[in-house]
Design a protein around this motif. Structure first.
Motif, PDB file in Angstrom:
ATOM      1  N   SER A 121       0.845  -1.190   0.000  1.00 50.44           N
ATOM      2  CA  SER A 121       0.000   0.000   0.000  1.00 50.44           C
ATOM      3  C   SER A 121       0.878   1.236   0.000  1.00 50.44           C
ATOM      4  O   SER A 121       2.009   1.201   0.502  1.00 50.44           O
ATOM      5  CB  SER A 121      -0.903   0.023   1.231  1.00 50.44           C
ATOM      6  OG  SER A 121      -1.779  -1.077   1.264  1.00 50.44           O
ATOM      7  N   ALA A 127       0.189   5.246   1.000  1.00 51.11           N
ATOM      8  CA  ALA A 127      -0.692   6.318   1.455  1.00 51.11           C
ATOM      9  C   ALA A 127      -0.148   7.648   0.979  1.00 51.11           C
ATOM     10  O   ALA A 127       1.004   7.995   1.280  1.00 51.11           O
ATOM     11  CB  ALA A 127      -0.799   6.293   2.970  1.00 51.11           C
ATOM     12  N   SER A 182      -0.432  11.924   0.446  1.00 51.49           N
ATOM     13  CA  SER A 182      -0.971  13.153   1.017  1.00 51.49           C
ATOM     14  C   SER A 182      -0.193  14.348   0.485  1.00 51.49           C
ATOM     15  O   SER A 182       0.901  14.183  -0.071  1.00 51.49           O
ATOM     16  CB  SER A 182      -0.911  13.116   2.550  1.00 51.49           C
ATOM     17  OG  SER A 182       0.423  12.995   2.991  1.00 51.49           O
ATOM     18  N   ASP A 187      -7.386   3.615  -4.901  1.00 48.74           N
ATOM     19  CA  ASP A 187      -8.647   4.059  -4.317  1.00 48.74           C
ATOM     20  C   ASP A 187      -8.533   5.568  -4.142  1.00 48.74           C
ATOM     21  O   ASP A 187      -7.904   6.043  -3.186  1.00 48.74           O
ATOM     22  CB  ASP A 187      -8.894   3.360  -2.986  1.00 48.74           C
ATOM     23  CG  ASP A 187     -10.268   3.671  -2.405  1.00 48.74           C
ATOM     24  OD1 ASP A 187     -10.831   4.741  -2.730  1.00 48.74           O
ATOM     25  OD2 ASP A 187     -10.765   2.862  -1.614  1.00 48.74           O
ATOM     26  N   ASN A 188      -9.108   6.315  -5.059  1.00 51.13           N
ATOM     27  CA  ASN A 188      -8.967   7.773  -5.016  1.00 51.13           C
ATOM     28  C   ASN A 188      -9.694   8.384  -3.816  1.00 51.13           C
ATOM     29  O   ASN A 188      -9.322   9.466  -3.355  1.00 51.13           O
ATOM     30  CB  ASN A 188      -9.461   8.386  -6.317  1.00 51.13           C
ATOM     31  CG  ASN A 188      -8.490   8.156  -7.471  1.00 51.13           C
ATOM     32  OD1 ASN A 188      -7.322   7.804  -7.267  1.00 51.13           O
ATOM     33  ND2 ASN A 188      -8.973   8.328  -8.697  1.00 51.13           N
ATOM     34  N   ALA A 189     -10.702   7.707  -3.312  1.00 50.09           N
ATOM     35  CA  ALA A 189     -11.406   8.213  -2.134  1.00 50.09           C
ATOM     36  C   ALA A 189     -10.549   8.104  -0.879  1.00 50.09           C
ATOM     37  O   ALA A 189     -10.702   8.878   0.064  1.00 50.09           O
ATOM     38  CB  ALA A 189     -12.712   7.462  -1.948  1.00 50.09           C
ATOM     39  N   LYS A 190      -9.643   7.127  -0.884  1.00 51.56           N
ATOM     40  CA  LYS A 190      -8.770   6.909   0.276  1.00 51.56           C
ATOM     41  C   LYS A 190      -7.349   7.414   0.040  1.00 51.56           C
ATOM     42  O   LYS A 190      -6.483   7.246   0.907  1.00 51.56           O
ATOM     43  CB  LYS A 190      -8.725   5.417   0.625  1.00 51.56           C
ATOM     44  CG  LYS A 190     -10.057   4.854   1.091  1.00 51.56           C
ATOM     45  CD  LYS A 190      -9.924   3.387   1.481  1.00 51.56           C
ATOM     46  CE  LYS A 190     -11.238   2.841   2.005  1.00 51.56           C
ATOM     47  NZ  LYS A 190     -11.136   1.405   2.376  1.00 51.56           N
ATOM     48  N   ASN A 191      -7.088   7.997  -1.135  1.00 53.05           N
ATOM     49  CA  ASN A 191      -5.744   8.483  -1.471  1.00 53.05           C
ATOM     50  C   ASN A 191      -4.694   7.389  -1.291  1.00 53.05           C
ATOM     51  O   ASN A 191      -3.603   7.628  -0.730  1.00 53.05           O
ATOM     52  CB  ASN A 191      -5.371   9.695  -0.607  1.00 53.05           C
ATOM     53  CG  ASN A 191      -6.179  10.928  -0.955  1.00 53.05           C
ATOM     54  OD1 ASN A 191      -6.851  10.975  -1.992  1.00 53.05           O
ATOM     55  ND2 ASN A 191      -6.139  11.917  -0.092  1.00 53.05           N
ATOM     56  N   THR A 192      -5.006   6.217  -1.780  1.00 49.92           N
ATOM     57  CA  THR A 192      -4.132   5.069  -1.567  1.00 49.92           C
ATOM     58  C   THR A 192      -3.909   4.292  -2.861  1.00 49.92           C
ATOM     59  O   THR A 192      -4.842   4.063  -3.625  1.00 49.92           O
ATOM     60  CB  THR A 192      -4.699   4.137  -0.490  1.00 49.92           C
ATOM     61  OG1 THR A 192      -4.905   4.878   0.721  1.00 49.92           O
ATOM     62  CG2 THR A 192      -3.739   2.990  -0.204  1.00 49.92           C
TER      63      THR A 192
END
Length: 123
Positions: A20, A22, A24, A72-77
């Motif tokens: 994964s 993450a 930001s 997953d663009n909603a989770k920025n992952t």
């Protein structure tokens, strides 16, 4: 920009791992993302890339059919599912942010990098 990889570790040949990343500090959904890897004594090499929407992906030949990149663009992952692992997959795996929304296999089209997560495949 911050990219933090996780999910690496030790796996047996034939095993699986899921990496994964993450993200930001930027609008994740606007950029292509990629995975690269670097084995000891070797140059960093392209593994997989995915377009901003997830609709287009590319893989290096050695991982086709075994690895799957997704986001997953909603989770920025960003993810990399790695199956049927081989000893030659052993490397430090990096997540990278593209310079545009277009997926690219070329390393110079990525301008931000994570610190990497180690993947070791050994029995």
């Amino acid at each position: 920009v911050q990219l933090v990889e996780s999910g690496g570790g030790l796996a047996q040949p034939g095993g699986s791992l899921r990496l994964s990343c993450a993200a930001s500090g930027f609008t994740f959904s606007r950029y292509a993302m990629g995975w690269f890897r670097q084995a000891p004594g070797k140059e960093r090499e392209f593994v997989a890339t995915i377009r901003w929407s997830g609709a287009i992906t590319y893989y290096t030949d050695s991982v086709k059919g075994r690895f799957t990149i997704s986001r997953d663009n909603a989770k920025n992952t960003l993810y990399l599912q790695m199956n049927s692992l081989k000893p030659e997959d052993t490397a430090l795996y990096y997540c990278a942010k593209g310079v545009s929304d277009s997926a690219s296999t070329r390393i110079h089209n990525y301008n931000d990098w994570g610190q990497g997560t180690q993947v070791t495949v050994s029995s």
